[in-house]
Design a protein around this motif. Structure first.
Motif, PDB file in Angstrom:
ATOM      1  N   MET A   1      32.929  41.866  32.562  1.00 28.24           N
ATOM      2  CA  MET A   1      33.087  41.176  33.826  1.00 28.24           C
ATOM      3  C   MET A   1      33.320  39.694  33.573  1.00 28.24           C
ATOM      4  SD  MET A   1      30.538  42.097  36.907  1.00 28.24           S
ATOM      5  CE  MET A   1      31.048  43.319  38.034  1.00 28.24           C
ATOM      6  N   GLN A   2      34.085  39.123  34.437  1.00 28.05           N
ATOM      7  CA  GLN A   2      34.371  37.701  34.328  1.00 28.05           C
ATOM      8  C   GLN A   2      33.147  36.890  34.748  1.00 28.05           C
ATOM      9  OE1 GLN A   2      37.154  36.343  33.217  1.00 28.05           O
ATOM     10  NE2 GLN A   2      38.141  38.317  32.866  1.00 28.05           N
ATOM     11  N   PRO A   3      32.857  35.799  34.041  1.00 30.28           N
ATOM     12  CA  PRO A   3      31.696  34.979  34.402  1.00 30.28           C
ATOM     13  C   PRO A   3      31.782  34.424  35.828  1.00 30.28           C
ATOM     14  CG  PRO A   3      32.520  34.364  32.234  1.00 30.28           C
ATOM     15  CD  PRO A   3      33.490  35.334  32.804  1.00 30.28           C
ATOM     16  N   GLY A   8      29.598  34.288  41.219  1.00 29.67           N
ATOM     17  CA  GLY A   8      29.870  34.426  42.643  1.00 29.67           C
ATOM     18  C   GLY A   8      28.980  35.469  43.309  1.00 29.67           C
ATOM     19  N   VAL A   9      28.774  36.598  42.639  1.00 28.31           N
ATOM     20  CA  VAL A   9      27.922  37.654  43.198  1.00 28.31           C
ATOM     21  C   VAL A   9      26.478  37.167  43.277  1.00 28.31           C
ATOM     22  CG1 VAL A   9      26.956  39.941  42.728  1.00 28.31           C
ATOM     23  CG2 VAL A   9      29.410  39.552  42.508  1.00 28.31           C
TER      24      VAL A   9
END
Length: 88
Positions: A1-3, A8-9
């Protein structure tokens, strides 16, 4: 997953909790249980540190920490008795 997605989550979850609020009772129960488990691990650490000269060693894991944390000193004594007479 992108940092950036992970950040953001996490930010969205924090914002949601700030807006909606959290139920305090379940969080208090979880916190108190976690503290009791940590105290149980501390009991077992001191037992292993001082009981080493007498040949007493109780492994420190989640189950033994939970038993000694919830039951206190009688739980530690029960773990020592189980370790000395039943397991060995």
């Amino acid at each position: 997953m992108q940092p950036l997605i992970v950040i953001g989550v996490i930010g969205a979850l924090i914002l949601l909790v700030l807006i909606v609020g959290t139920p305090l009772k379940p969080l208090r129960f979880v916190g108190q249980t976690a503290i009791k488990i940590m105290i149980g691990a501390l009991f077992l650490f001191f037992l292993n540190a001082f009981g080493n000269s007498m040949g007493i060693h109780v492994p420190i894991n989640f189950a033994t920490s939970a038993i000694s944390g919830v039951l206190g000193i009688p739980g530690v004594a029960a773990l020592v008795i189980i370790q000395m007479y039943i397991i060995q």
